[in-house]
Design a protein around this motif. Sequence first.
Motif, PDB file in Angstrom:
ATOM      1  N   ASP A 137      52.552 -22.644   8.161  1.00 16.58           N
ATOM      2  CA  ASP A 137      51.656 -22.390   9.294  1.00 16.58           C
ATOM      3  C   ASP A 137      50.716 -21.227   8.972  1.00 16.58           C
ATOM      4  N   GLN A 138      51.235 -20.214   8.304  1.00 11.54           N
ATOM      5  CA  GLN A 138      50.389 -19.092   7.906  1.00 11.54           C
ATOM      6  C   GLN A 138      49.384 -19.501   6.833  1.00 11.54           C
ATOM      7  N   CYS A 139      49.830 -20.334   5.887  1.00 12.16           N
ATOM      8  CA  CYS A 139      48.906 -20.804   4.851  1.00 12.16           C
ATOM      9  C   CYS A 139      47.784 -21.655   5.446  1.00 12.16           C
TER      10      CYS A 139
ATOM     11  N   ARG B 270      44.493 -19.913   6.468  1.00 12.31           N
ATOM     12  CA  ARG B 270      43.551 -19.425   5.463  1.00 12.31           C
ATOM     13  C   ARG B 270      42.305 -20.306   5.455  1.00 12.31           C
TER      14      ARG B 270
ATOM     15  N   CYS C  36      49.928 -19.225  -1.579  1.00  5.51           N
ATOM     16  CA  CYS C  36      49.981 -20.499  -0.853  1.00  5.51           C
ATOM     17  C   CYS C  36      49.733 -21.636  -1.843  1.00  5.51           C
TER      18      CYS C  36
END
Length: 338
Positions: free
Chosen positions: A120-122, A125, A135
């Motif tokens: 989810d964080q990647c 980007r 990632c």
Amino acid sequence: DTASGTKQAKFTVQQSGEKSFGLYPLWHILISPTILEVTLPQGSSGISIDGKALALPAGKSTIALLPLAHQVQINATRVIASQTVPLDAFFTTGQTLSYQPTLTAAGLDKAKAAVRAAFDQCALRTSPNLDSDGCPQTIGFSLAGSGRWQLVGDPTQDVVVSFDKNMNAVATGHLQMVYSYQVSGGGGVQHLPASGGYSASLALAADAVIVASIQPAKGLPALARPDGASDQAAKDLVAAAFKRCAAVRAQIVADCPQALLSVATNVRWVLVGDPLLGSTVSFDQDSGQLTVRGNFVMTVSYSFFGYPKKESSFNTIYVAYLFWNGQSLQLVTITGSD
């Protein structure tokens, strides 16, 4: 007799200064300990040897044991499962405890949740190529500007957690993501597929799992083609997409294969024939990506500085890229070439 059968050993003896009956010297048998090397992963809770607990830290430790048979237990945590390893140290000078840690059911759930959170964080980007920046996703070629990433399906559907020789925990699986960006000239939003294997470095604690980084990975077990990802299902999506592509009144059409190499206004596309005739569908076991390949014919009428013109699309070959999202096939884009 030992746990693994009958064995023979040579003993070292040493004469003492004492005598028996005042005449015969006494001899002592010298027993050297077996040095056991134990490597524990992060978040472990030590070991027990023959029921006696030892609070060992993560990493390598050495223990001196009597050269006999022992039972070594890897102590359990909420993340790491307990396991018992038989050890035959009968008159050996050194041994390494050989075992492969496993996660508990709760530990595996925590690992999956951590991997999903990292993806989810990647996905937040904006660069098209992140495979060297913690990632795993990349479109595979240089592209200026920024865009948005979207995760397709569950990246933990085939996740496997293992430990390397240094007891570092690693989660491996497969990802499917889509990168989208605005096409110059008002042609819409273009989508690009990114898929393949990944390897996530895990940091374990007694009751938690954290993902340190995720990198692309190759050589993972092959993926099985989903039952619902049939050739016909893929072709139906592509056929519908071709109709939408022909209906767009623009020279540059995102996610569509046609091309017009001219200054043009008032553009009108017409699809000629069935682009699915003679097409082929393939499934990539390394990435989970499906492709439909074939030929197409489109004519285009347009105005060239006020003069009406008509010709065929410069591109006549197409490749459609599709992902399985866990429930159904999803068309990502259709590219064209001449």
